[in-house]
Design an enzyme around this catalytic site. Structure first.
Site, PDB file in Angstrom:
ATOM      1  N   CYS A 113      -4.789  -5.196   6.676  1.00 47.97           N
ATOM      2  CA  CYS A 113      -4.018  -5.550   7.873  1.00 47.97           C
ATOM      3  C   CYS A 113      -3.975  -4.391   8.866  1.00 47.97           C
ATOM      4  CB  CYS A 113      -2.607  -5.973   7.500  1.00 47.97           C
ATOM      5  SG  CYS A 113      -2.565  -7.625   6.781  1.00 47.97           S
TER       6      CYS A 113
ATOM      7  N   CYS B 110      -2.552 -12.412   4.644  1.00 48.04           N
ATOM      8  CA  CYS B 110      -1.271 -11.730   4.851  1.00 48.04           C
ATOM      9  C   CYS B 110      -0.572 -12.228   6.124  1.00 48.04           C
ATOM     10  CB  CYS B 110      -1.487 -10.237   4.994  1.00 48.04           C
ATOM     11  SG  CYS B 110      -2.253  -9.441   3.586  1.00 48.04           S
TER      12      CYS B 110
ATOM     13  N   CYS C  65      -0.786  -3.788   4.107  1.00 47.59           N
ATOM     14  CA  CYS C  65      -1.941  -3.382   3.296  1.00 47.59           C
ATOM     15  C   CYS C  65      -3.003  -2.763   4.213  1.00 47.59           C
ATOM     16  CB  CYS C  65      -2.499  -4.576   2.528  1.00 47.59           C
ATOM     17  SG  CYS C  65      -3.433  -5.734   3.531  1.00 47.59           S
TER      18      CYS C  65
ATOM     19  N   GLU D 230       0.848 -10.554   8.506  1.00 49.30           N
ATOM     20  CA  GLU D 230       0.515  -9.826   9.735  1.00 49.30           C
ATOM     21  C   GLU D 230      -0.725 -10.405  10.402  1.00 49.30           C
ATOM     22  OE1 GLU D 230       1.194  -8.638   6.670  1.00 49.30           O
ATOM     23  OE2 GLU D 230       1.270  -6.456   6.732  1.00 49.30           O
TER      24      GLU D 230
ATOM     25  N   GLU E 215      -1.181 -18.326   0.711  1.00 44.67           N
ATOM     26  CA  GLU E 215      -1.982 -18.106  -0.500  1.00 44.67           C
ATOM     27  C   GLU E 215      -2.873 -19.304  -0.805  1.00 44.67           C
ATOM     28  OE1 GLU E 215       0.793 -16.847  -3.546  1.00 44.67           O
ATOM     29  OE2 GLU E 215       0.932 -14.852  -2.662  1.00 44.67           O
TER      30      GLU E 215
ATOM     31  N   ASN F  76       2.694 -15.217   5.018  1.00 43.82           N
ATOM     32  CA  ASN F  76       1.515 -15.172   4.151  1.00 43.82           C
ATOM     33  C   ASN F  76       1.159 -16.555   3.626  1.00 43.82           C
ATOM     34  OD1 ASN F  76       3.927 -14.797   2.615  1.00 43.82           O
ATOM     35  ND2 ASN F  76       2.767 -14.052   0.869  1.00 43.82           N
TER      36      ASN F  76
HETATM   37 ZN    ZN Z   1      -2.187  -7.300   4.576  1.00 44.97          ZN
END
Ligand code: ZN
Length: 153
Positions: A106, A64, A103, A66, A55, A53
């Site tokens: 994703c 993210c 999430c 993924e 940020e 990930n």
């Molecule tokens: Zn995600």
């Protein structure tokens, strides 16, 4: 859908992908959430692509693990199918794993990949009940999804 109480119960390839995702999580840039996530996917030729990930001070721009891995795979190997993807997240001690299921955003992106390649992508992740989840496809973890079909209005 399969559930496992311990990582050791998973097949060798899945365990290896979880291991690679855990390694990838060490490269997370997560100064705000401190939640370090890694993802590893395996392509049909055996290549492994990882992501962590990323940020940003402008929070909505965070990405993210993924999706970092998926977009990297699509950029480097657009013609190769993805067989399986694992996700893991570090606890604050950076040694043990904590639960991290993908999430919705994703899952939506994964579904687009699955639909494009016309082959299911297995997903391995650690649920909040501390059981490992082995999903046979992205479609199985994203019911009532939005897809290309919905754009034929
Ligand atoms: Zn995600």
């Amino acid at each position: 859908m399969e559930y496992f109480n311990h990582l050791e119960e998973l097949d060798a390839e899945s365990k290896y992908l979880v291991h690679k995702s855990k390694e990838a999580a060490a490269h997370a840039y997560a100064p705000y959430s401190k939640f370090c996530v890694g993802s590893a996917l395996i392509l049909e030729d055996g290549s492994i692509i990882t992501g962590a990930n990323q940020e940003n001070a402008s929070y909505p721009l965070c990405m993210c693990a993924e999706r970092v891995a998926l977009y990297t795979a699509a950029s480097l190997h657009p013609e190769k199918k993805i067989l399986k993807l694992a996700i893991s997240a570090h606890k604050k001690n950076h040694k043990d794993l904590t639960s991290a299921t993908s999430c919705g955003a994703c899952r939506q992106v994964m579904l687009e990949f699955e639909t494009r390649q016309k082959k299911p992508i297995e997903v391995i992740m650690l649920g909040s009940d501390k059981k490992w989840i082995k999903a046979p496809s992205v479609a199985s973890i994203l019911p009532f999804s939005f897809s290309k079909v919905d754009l034929d209005f």
